[in-house]
Design a protein around this motif. Structure first.
Motif, PDB file in Angstrom:
ATOM      1  N   HIS B  57       0.776  -1.245   0.000  1.00  0.00           N
ATOM      2  CA  HIS B  57       0.000   0.000   0.000  1.00  0.00           C
ATOM      3  C   HIS B  57       0.799   1.281   0.000  1.00  0.00           C
ATOM      4  O   HIS B  57       0.299   2.302   0.426  1.00  0.00           O
ATOM      5  CB  HIS B  57      -0.932   0.018   1.230  1.00  0.00           C
ATOM      6  CG  HIS B  57      -2.037  -0.976   1.103  1.00  0.00           C
ATOM      7  ND1 HIS B  57      -2.363  -1.860   2.090  1.00  0.00           N
ATOM      8  CD2 HIS B  57      -2.866  -1.230   0.068  1.00  0.00           C
ATOM      9  CE1 HIS B  57      -3.356  -2.630   1.670  1.00  0.00           C
ATOM     10  NE2 HIS B  57      -3.679  -2.264   0.454  1.00  0.00           N
ATOM     11  N   VAL B  58       2.040   1.274  -0.453  1.00  0.00           N
ATOM     12  CA  VAL B  58       2.708   2.561  -0.553  1.00  0.00           C
ATOM     13  C   VAL B  58       2.251   3.228  -1.865  1.00  0.00           C
ATOM     14  O   VAL B  58       1.676   2.582  -2.725  1.00  0.00           O
ATOM     15  CB  VAL B  58       4.248   2.461  -0.495  1.00  0.00           C
ATOM     16  CG1 VAL B  58       4.691   1.827   0.791  1.00  0.00           C
ATOM     17  CG2 VAL B  58       4.796   1.715  -1.690  1.00  0.00           C
ATOM     18  N   GLN B  59       2.493   4.516  -1.975  1.00  0.00           N
ATOM     19  CA  GLN B  59       2.065   5.236  -3.167  1.00  0.00           C
ATOM     20  C   GLN B  59       3.234   5.451  -4.111  1.00  0.00           C
ATOM     21  O   GLN B  59       4.390   5.426  -3.691  1.00  0.00           O
ATOM     22  CB  GLN B  59       1.459   6.578  -2.763  1.00  0.00           C
ATOM     23  CG  GLN B  59       0.111   6.394  -2.084  1.00  0.00           C
ATOM     24  CD  GLN B  59      -0.545   7.706  -1.787  1.00  0.00           C
ATOM     25  OE1 GLN B  59       0.035   8.561  -1.141  1.00  0.00           O
ATOM     26  NE2 GLN B  59      -1.758   7.877  -2.256  1.00  0.00           N
ATOM     27  N   ALA B  60       2.920   5.679  -5.357  1.00  0.00           N
ATOM     28  CA  ALA B  60       3.954   5.883  -6.384  1.00  0.00           C
ATOM     29  C   ALA B  60       4.521   7.304  -6.232  1.00  0.00           C
ATOM     30  O   ALA B  60       4.313   8.159  -7.075  1.00  0.00           O
ATOM     31  CB  ALA B  60       3.362   5.669  -7.767  1.00  0.00           C
ATOM     32  N   ILE B  83       2.234  -4.556  -6.859  1.00  0.00           N
ATOM     33  CA  ILE B  83       1.452  -4.237  -8.052  1.00  0.00           C
ATOM     34  C   ILE B  83       0.728  -2.897  -7.945  1.00  0.00           C
ATOM     35  O   ILE B  83       0.386  -2.280  -8.947  1.00  0.00           O
ATOM     36  CB  ILE B  83       0.462  -5.386  -8.375  1.00  0.00           C
ATOM     37  CG1 ILE B  83      -0.025  -5.268  -9.809  1.00  0.00           C
ATOM     38  CG2 ILE B  83      -0.690  -5.415  -7.392  1.00  0.00           C
ATOM     39  CD1 ILE B  83      -0.419  -6.551 -10.423  1.00  0.00           C
ATOM     40  N   GLY B  84       0.507  -2.442  -6.706  1.00  0.00           N
ATOM     41  CA  GLY B  84      -0.221  -1.189  -6.516  1.00  0.00           C
ATOM     42  C   GLY B  84       0.600   0.054  -6.806  1.00  0.00           C
ATOM     43  O   GLY B  84       0.063   1.153  -6.851  1.00  0.00           O
ATOM     44  N   TRP B  85       1.910  -0.078  -6.974  1.00  0.00           N
ATOM     45  CA  TRP B  85       2.711   1.128  -7.182  1.00  0.00           C
ATOM     46  C   TRP B  85       3.893   0.941  -8.128  1.00  0.00           C
ATOM     47  O   TRP B  85       4.240   1.832  -8.871  1.00  0.00           O
ATOM     48  CB  TRP B  85       3.207   1.686  -5.849  1.00  0.00           C
ATOM     49  CG  TRP B  85       3.958   0.683  -5.004  1.00  0.00           C
ATOM     50  CD1 TRP B  85       3.408  -0.265  -4.176  1.00  0.00           C
ATOM     51  CD2 TRP B  85       5.369   0.513  -4.915  1.00  0.00           C
ATOM     52  NE1 TRP B  85       4.395  -1.007  -3.593  1.00  0.00           N
ATOM     53  CE2 TRP B  85       5.612  -0.549  -4.011  1.00  0.00           C
ATOM     54  CE3 TRP B  85       6.460   1.148  -5.506  1.00  0.00           C
ATOM     55  CZ2 TRP B  85       6.899  -0.980  -3.694  1.00  0.00           C
ATOM     56  CZ3 TRP B  85       7.731   0.715  -5.176  1.00  0.00           C
ATOM     57  CH2 TRP B  85       7.944  -0.338  -4.275  1.00  0.00           C
ATOM     58  N   PRO B  87       4.339  -0.678 -11.023  1.00  0.00           N
ATOM     59  CA  PRO B  87       4.125  -0.435 -12.453  1.00  0.00           C
ATOM     60  C   PRO B  87       4.086   1.053 -12.805  1.00  0.00           C
ATOM     61  O   PRO B  87       4.612   1.454 -13.843  1.00  0.00           O
ATOM     62  CB  PRO B  87       2.785  -1.115 -12.740  1.00  0.00           C
ATOM     63  CG  PRO B  87       2.649  -2.157 -11.680  1.00  0.00           C
ATOM     64  CD  PRO B  87       3.302  -1.571 -10.464  1.00  0.00           C
ATOM     65  N   VAL B  88       3.466   1.860 -11.941  1.00  0.00           N
ATOM     66  CA  VAL B  88       3.397   3.299 -12.209  1.00  0.00           C
ATOM     67  C   VAL B  88       4.782   3.928 -12.092  1.00  0.00           C
ATOM     68  O   VAL B  88       5.197   4.709 -12.941  1.00  0.00           O
ATOM     69  CB  VAL B  88       2.428   3.995 -11.231  1.00  0.00           C
ATOM     70  CG1 VAL B  88       2.574   5.506 -11.327  1.00  0.00           C
ATOM     71  CG2 VAL B  88       1.012   3.604 -11.534  1.00  0.00           C
TER      72      VAL B  88
END
Lengths: 466, 299
Positions: B57-60, B83-85, B87-88
């Motif tokens: 859950h960290v942010q990009a 996967i949540g950050w 790829p971005v």
């Protein structure tokens, strides 16, 4: 671990390697056999010829030796890679199953966003915001139950160089389903830090403009986005951006676009009617804070840009220049936003338009004016799954002068403003239910607006940008 | 003045830290620690997340983009953990050498046998990972396997340092092997003990030490504990209570403490990764602290 191939001094390899040295020696000795002649009869010329031949053979072999040497070096490098070291062997566990490749294994990832709203307004009339002739998405959303926009997107790696994405947005307008092409673009990296986008994409200007509406923190976009960008500026063309090789994030980008979408129109300059530039800076502050700030510019030459009531549109042709400054600050204890986090965000818009404005069917009137707009918001996640937020946004336009009094550009002495409060609950990162109250003073008659909204994300869901 | 200043400046320039051969972007602290073990001075490591963050859950964040932009190698867990950050960050950084499939993207979970690979995936089961449980760093045997593969990868992308990586890897593997034997002896008392975990993130530790999982505080992976679920869990465990309840340092302690009070069994905070406890400042410390806290709790 000893390497498999003996260490050799490369310079002396040819002479230290017995088989080769022997071969050379043998050649030298047997050479006369191939050229039968008596030693006495051998003339100086013969000897010279022999010498050349031997020299040639030697150089030939030296070449081959050096090839062998380089192969040896390569082999040594390969062997130098460490060998696996056995440590406490794993017990027999069934191996990780390998999925069987199916015919659709290369299908793009499909993502679907479902969105629905229920709205109640205190002012049944609604209408236009004075002083700001807006595009078709700028007005008040539909009252009562409404689907809003559902999104369908496909994305995949094209090959090792290109990635592609296509997004449709589906909207229902009183029984007729309209399909809009939101995005259809490819991206590729052309050099370190430099990316190119081509096709239709969300322009890199501003902060909110680069994100999809389903990732917004409020049920509607703030006033400057609605009135100056028709919600979001997207267009067809080419974009390039470059991230500097610095510890602090620095991105510089620019786009050259068709100019067919609001605030552009008519694809001026033979289909090259808009360009943009932006710079973004960002970093962490300690472990708990991070920020990003940007400055963007959008330059368009709208031709016959239609705004206002369908069937009775106003039209504008001329130059439109927009500057946007944006800033975002995010806080999360120890940088972990999953339990609690705070996001502060704001943008300032400054637009200068000059050209000719033709109110509903009338003759064109020269117009030159400036408009400003801004919003500021704070969203706080106070416990897992729950967030509250507050936002205010405002607009201010120049008085267009007596010639345009009574038209959509006439501000009627009113400065539009709105105030919103929202509360949302996310069961998981894929589902969100939101309640929002807005005191909308964008029109002379104030409007109390209540919104209930759901946003559901199905299938492949791309990671969100910062 | 100049005759003093110039040698001074030269000296200052000479004592500046030497530029490391390889700039490494480590997604999690355990891999940062492993890269440092294998690379020593040849590598310059940036760690994207800390032990107090949940890598799901960290942010990009802009800082992540700036660091991946310049990295020569990224070492991450994979198996959809980031996967949540990631790829971005990867897309925005535009690091031409790190396209998908590049050897400069090293995924630890691809180097080992993964457990809990679901046959069918649906998000109705919560935040499931189609490639299996990604939290492989709780098993030191798997860390040894990752170290093998990582040392080879380092030598592959930085051939000039191959000898260094080989030598450092041999040294690490020998120390690690000895430590693993010690931890196995120490952890023998934990075999067949039942425990309750906050999030399903210890399956590899369970597999290694023979712990039995009796339940999770989360109703579904990734969803926070609910009163209903905790009440059901208490009821189910009342007759056969677990030996202990564990959670990672990044997880909220209240649910574990509540259940600990209800069942009268110890609640233990484990570091989960490097930096999750004061003494867990490297991979060796991570398992020293983990084994110490677990064995003390069941004593």
């Amino acid at each position: 671990m000893p390497s498999q191939i003996p260490q050799v001094n490369h310079l002396s390899a040819a002479f230290a390697w017995p088989p080769l040295a022997r071969a050379l020696g043998t050649l030298a000795l047997t050479a006369p056999l191939f050229f039968p002649m008596s030693a006495e009869a051998a003339s100086d010329a013969d000897i010279a010829e022999l010498k050349t031949l031997i020299k040639q053979m030697r150089s030939d072999y030296e070449q081959r030796i050096s090839t062998l040497e380089s192969r040896l070096v390569a082999a040594e490098k390969k062997v130098a890679a460490p060998e696996p070291v056995a440590v406490a062997p794993l017990p027999d566990v069934p191996p990780t199953p390998t999925p069987v490749a199916r015919a659709n294994a290369f299908n793009p990832a499909i993502g679907l966003v479902l969105n629905g709203t229920y709205r109640v307004f205190s002012d049944p009339a609604g209408g236009d915001i004075p002083g700001f002739p807006g595009g078709e998405e700028a007005g008040r959303a539909a009252e009562g139950f409404s689907l809003g926009e559902s999104e369908l997107s496909f994305a995949a790696d094209v090959d090792d160089r290109f990635q592609g994405k296509l997004t449709f947005s589906l909207a229902d307008n009183d029984g007729a389903t309209s399909v809009e092409l939101e995005e259809a673009f490819l991206t590729t990296t052309i050099a370190d830090g430099a990316r190119v986008q081509a096709g239709r994409f969300l322009s890199g200007i501003g902060y909110l403009n680069t994100q999809h509406t389903h990732a917004d923190d409020f049920a509607d976009r703030p006033l400057p986005y609605r009135m100056m960008l028709n919600g979001v500026y997207k267009d067809d063309g080419l974009g390039i951006s470059w991230v500097a090789p610095t510890d602090t994030f620095l991105e510089i980008g620019g786009e050259y676009l068709r100019g067919g979408q609001y605030p552009a129109a008519g694809a001026g300059d033979r289909g090259k009617g808009a360009w943009t530039a932006h710079v973004k800076l960002g970093d962490d502050v300690g472990i708990s804070n991070s920020w990003q700030a940007g400055l963007s510019y959008l330059d368009t030459r709208p031709i016959g840009r239609q705004t206002g009531t369908p069937g009775a549109e106003d039209s504008f042709s001329g130059d439109s220049r927009l500057w946007v400054a944006d800033a975002v600050w995010k806080w999360a204890p120890n940088g972990d936003p999953s339990a609690r986090n705070l996001e502060l965000q704001g943008e300032y818009f400054w637009r200068d338009e000059s050209g000719e404005f033709a109110p509903n069917g009338s003759a064109a009137i020269p117009y030159s004016g400036k408009q400003k707009g801004w919003y500021a918001q704070a969203v706080y996640q106070f416990m897992p799954q729950w967030r509250i937020g507050a936002r205010t946004s405002a607009l201010k336009a120049d008085d267009p002068g007596a010639a345009l009094a009574g038209t959509a550009l006439d501000t009627q002495g009113h400065d539009p403003r709105d105030y919103s409060l929202m509360l949302d609950w996310s069961n998981s990162e894929f589902s969100r239910i939101r309640m929002q109250y807005t005191r909308d003073e964008s029109r002379p008659v104030a409007d109390d607006q209540w919104t209930l909204q759901y946003i559901m994300s199905l299938g492949a869901h791309g990671a969100h940008t910062y | 003045m100049w005759n003093k200043l110039i040698p001074g400046l030269l000296l200052a320039a000479a004592t500046l830290p030497a530029h490391a051969a390889l700039s490494v972007f480590a997604c999690e602290p355990e891999w940062a620690s492993l890269v440092s073990e294998l690379g020593g001075d040849r590598v310059d490591v940036y760690t994207a997340t800390s032990a107090l963050q949940d890598p799901h859950h960290v942010q990009a964040r802009p800082a992540l983009i700036a660091h991946l932009r310049r990295a020569d190698l990224a070492v991450c867990t994979g198996a959809e953990l980031e996967i949540g950050w990631l790829p971005v960050v990867q897309r925005k950084a535009g690091n031409a050498r790190m396209a998908n499939g590049s050897p400069r993207l090293f995924f630890a979970a691809e180097q080992v046998q993964r457990l809990e690979v679901p046959q069918h995936v649906t998000r109705a089961d919560g935040d499931v990972h189609a490639s299996g449980n990604p939290h492989i760093q709780t098993d030191p045997r798997r860390i040894a396997q990752v170290a093998n593969a990582l040392a080879q990868r380092l030598a592959e992308i930085d051939p000039d340092g191959a000898a260094t990586y080989r030598q450092r890897h041999q040294d690490f593997a020998a120390r690690w092997s000895a430590a693993v034997q010690r931890w196995i002896q120490q952890g023998a008392v934990l075999k067949d003990k039942g425990w309750v975990v906050y999030h399903d993130q210890w399956v590899y530790l369970e597999d290694w030490l023979g712990l039995r999982r009796l339940g999770e505080l989360e109703p579904k992976p990734g969803l926070p504990p609910t009163p209903t679920h905790l009440a059901e869990l208490t009821e189910a465990l009342r007759d056969h209570p677990p030996a202990l309840i564990v959670r990672a340092a990044a997880m909220d302690p209240s649910a574990a403490q509540w259940l600990s009070g209800k069942l009268d069994v110890p609640a233990v905070e484990l570091p989960f990764t490097v930096g999750g406890a004061d003494a867990a400042d490297d991979l060796f410390g991570l398992f020293d602290v983990t084994l110490k806290r677990l064995t003390e709790a069941v004593r």
